[in-house]
Design a protein around this motif. Structure first.
Motif, PDB file in Angstrom:
ATOM      1  N   UNK A 235     -31.387  46.071  58.147  1.00 22.26           N
ATOM      2  CA  UNK A 235     -30.485  47.099  57.625  1.00 22.26           C
ATOM      3  C   UNK A 235     -29.530  47.609  58.707  1.00 22.26           C
ATOM      4  N   UNK A 236     -30.064  47.885  59.890  1.00 22.23           N
ATOM      5  CA  UNK A 236     -29.200  48.356  60.971  1.00 22.23           C
ATOM      6  C   UNK A 236     -28.216  47.268  61.402  1.00 22.23           C
ATOM      7  N   UNK A 237     -28.663  46.015  61.341  1.00 26.68           N
ATOM      8  CA  UNK A 237     -27.756  44.922  61.679  1.00 26.68           C
ATOM      9  C   UNK A 237     -26.574  44.850  60.729  1.00 26.68           C
ATOM     10  N   UNK A 238     -26.843  45.031  59.430  1.00 24.45           N
ATOM     11  CA  UNK A 238     -25.761  45.032  58.441  1.00 24.45           C
ATOM     12  C   UNK A 238     -24.837  46.223  58.671  1.00 24.45           C
ATOM     13  N   UNK A 239     -25.405  47.360  58.998  1.00 22.98           N
ATOM     14  CA  UNK A 239     -24.615  48.570  59.255  1.00 22.98           C
ATOM     15  C   UNK A 239     -23.694  48.361  60.460  1.00 22.98           C
ATOM     16  N   UNK A 240     -24.252  47.840  61.551  1.00 20.91           N
ATOM     17  CA  UNK A 240     -23.461  47.631  62.763  1.00 20.91           C
ATOM     18  C   UNK A 240     -22.376  46.591  62.516  1.00 20.91           C
ATOM     19  N   UNK A 241     -22.713  45.535  61.776  1.00 23.56           N
ATOM     20  CA  UNK A 241     -21.714  44.513  61.463  1.00 23.56           C
ATOM     21  C   UNK A 241     -20.540  45.111  60.683  1.00 23.56           C
ATOM     22  N   UNK A 242     -20.848  45.974  59.713  1.00 22.86           N
ATOM     23  CA  UNK A 242     -19.795  46.617  58.930  1.00 22.86           C
ATOM     24  C   UNK A 242     -18.958  47.547  59.797  1.00 22.86           C
ATOM     25  N   UNK A 243     -19.616  48.300  60.665  1.00 22.69           N
ATOM     26  CA  UNK A 243     -18.888  49.219  61.541  1.00 22.69           C
ATOM     27  C   UNK A 243     -17.975  48.453  62.493  1.00 22.69           C
ATOM     28  N   UNK A 244     -18.459  47.323  62.999  1.00 21.35           N
ATOM     29  CA  UNK A 244     -17.627  46.511  63.883  1.00 21.35           C
ATOM     30  C   UNK A 244     -16.412  45.951  63.152  1.00 21.35           C
ATOM     31  N   UNK A 245     -16.636  45.525  61.896  1.00 23.19           N
ATOM     32  CA  UNK A 245     -15.501  45.022  61.120  1.00 23.19           C
ATOM     33  C   UNK A 245     -14.426  46.092  60.978  1.00 23.19           C
ATOM     34  N   UNK A 246     -14.832  47.309  60.627  1.00 20.03           N
ATOM     35  CA  UNK A 246     -13.862  48.385  60.480  1.00 20.03           C
ATOM     36  C   UNK A 246     -13.161  48.695  61.800  1.00 20.03           C
ATOM     37  N   UNK A 247     -13.951  48.779  62.869  1.00 23.31           N
ATOM     38  CA  UNK A 247     -13.406  49.190  64.160  1.00 23.31           C
ATOM     39  C   UNK A 247     -12.524  48.107  64.788  1.00 23.31           C
ATOM     40  N   UNK A 248     -12.974  46.860  64.696  1.00 23.97           N
ATOM     41  CA  UNK A 248     -12.298  45.790  65.428  1.00 23.97           C
ATOM     42  C   UNK A 248     -11.243  45.059  64.601  1.00 23.97           C
ATOM     43  N   UNK A 249     -11.467  44.982  63.276  1.00 23.81           N
ATOM     44  CA  UNK A 249     -10.558  44.210  62.438  1.00 23.81           C
ATOM     45  C   UNK A 249      -9.756  45.074  61.469  1.00 23.81           C
ATOM     46  N   UNK A 250     -10.208  46.277  61.242  1.00 24.15           N
ATOM     47  CA  UNK A 250      -9.513  47.142  60.306  1.00 24.15           C
ATOM     48  C   UNK A 250      -9.626  46.706  58.868  1.00 24.15           C
ATOM     49  N   UNK A 251     -10.710  46.004  58.535  1.00 25.01           N
ATOM     50  CA  UNK A 251     -10.930  45.532  57.171  1.00 25.01           C
ATOM     51  C   UNK A 251     -12.250  46.079  56.644  1.00 25.01           C
ATOM     52  N   UNK A 252     -12.475  45.869  55.341  1.00 25.45           N
ATOM     53  CA  UNK A 252     -13.634  46.453  54.670  1.00 25.45           C
ATOM     54  C   UNK A 252     -14.332  45.436  53.770  1.00 25.45           C
ATOM     55  N   UNK A 253     -14.337  44.178  54.197  1.00 27.37           N
ATOM     56  CA  UNK A 253     -14.943  43.132  53.383  1.00 27.37           C
ATOM     57  C   UNK A 253     -16.448  43.324  53.225  1.00 27.37           C
ATOM     58  N   UNK A 254     -17.057  44.052  54.131  1.00 30.43           N
ATOM     59  CA  UNK A 254     -18.501  44.282  54.041  1.00 30.43           C
ATOM     60  C   UNK A 254     -18.897  44.882  52.704  1.00 30.43           C
ATOM     61  N   UNK A 255     -17.996  45.644  52.105  1.00 31.60           N
ATOM     62  CA  UNK A 255     -18.338  46.332  50.855  1.00 31.60           C
ATOM     63  C   UNK A 255     -18.598  45.358  49.715  1.00 31.60           C
TER      64      UNK A 255
END
Length: 274
Positions: A235-255
């Motif tokens: 769960x934390x891995x998925x959370x961190x992956x999503x946060x990195x996507x937002x921070x580094x790529x500016x996208x929200x595909x994790x949703x």
């Protein structure tokens, strides 16, 4: 809660192998209960992460409060991961059992890991004395309580199978109800451990390189399967992956892979079809 220890023990006595998953908060405990698992176990690492600290750094009262919350979250038996207990002495091990029973737990595990990286495993004699004291305290309770004794050799740079078996056999003789050596990496070693003991054996899945099935582990002689911190780390891995996507790529595909709101809420409203 008086019947939970008895129900938990019966799970170890009935035929077959069962999974005891490890929630790290009230919500995950209720989800796992709704999905039909017969018992739950806390995870000391998952608890620490949820509290924002490293494993082994959670004060006694915070740990007991967390375990009580998990125990009260559902009607299922709960076994707590209480690491080495509250101190090093046999008396402290006994006090750990009494405290665990006092907050409604059906069982708990005690490790022979000292918490000291320079000297990670208790001396054999002290380790056995600690389990003996814990078992005596468990036997003096007014309700059933399942004591799991853990040998931590394989997690702390001591992959000595002979010593691990020797310790588990001594813990069994001292009165432990379940035996557990986390870090075993192959089925042959797991089978060797199970064959050397007469009481139920717990094995942890979720460590890298140990993706055995329930059927594989049952054939090796395992009675109980836990997953430790694996669900929390997932769960934390998925959370961190999503946060990195937002921070580094500016996208929200994790949703796109997030669970739907209604489905998730269904676990807490009693309408889930899990």
């Amino acid at each position: 809660m008086d019947d939970r220890g008895t129900a938990f023990r019966r799970l170890h006595e009935q035929p077959g192998t069962f999974i005891i998953p490890n929630p790290w908060d009230i919500g995950t405990a209720r989800i796992l209960a709704a999905m039909g698992f017969p018992a739950l176990a806390t995870t000391s690492a998952g608890m620490a992460f949820a509290l924002g600290v490293a494993e082994g750094r959670v004060p006694r009262e915070d740990a007991l409060r967390h375990c009580r919350d998990i125990a009260e979250a559902t009607a299922l038996p709960v076994s707590a991961d209480l690491e080495k207990g509250f101190d090093d002495s046999p008396e402290s091990a006994a006090e750990t059992i009494r405290a665990a029973a006092g907050i409604g737990l059906a069982g708990c595990s005690l490790e022979d890991h000292t918490g000291r990286p320079d000297d990670p495993i208790y001396d054999f004699t002290l380790a056995v004395e600690r389990i003996d004291a814990a078992a005596r305290a468990s036997g003096a309770l007014r309700r059933d309580f399942v004591l799991t004794a853990r040998c931590e050799n394989f997690l702390w740079g001591r992959p000595d199978l002979d010593d691990t078996v020797r310790r588990l056999q001594a813990y069994e003789k001292a009165g432990a109800d379940v035996l557990y050596a986390p870090g075993l990496r192959d089925l042959a070693t797991i089978q060797t451990v199970c064959s050397a003991l007469t009481k139920p054996v717990n094995v942890v899945m979720g460590l890298p390189g140990t993706a055995f099935s329930v059927a594989d582990l049952a054939q090796a002689g395992v009675k109980r399967i836990s997953v430790g911190s694996a669900l929390a780390r997932l769960a934390y891995g998925a959370f961190v992956s999503a946060a990195r996507e937002m921070r580094q790529q500016g996208t929200f595909r994790f949703s796109e892979s997030a669970m739907g709101f209604a489905e998730l809420e269904g676990f807490f409203t009693g309408v889930s079809t899990a």
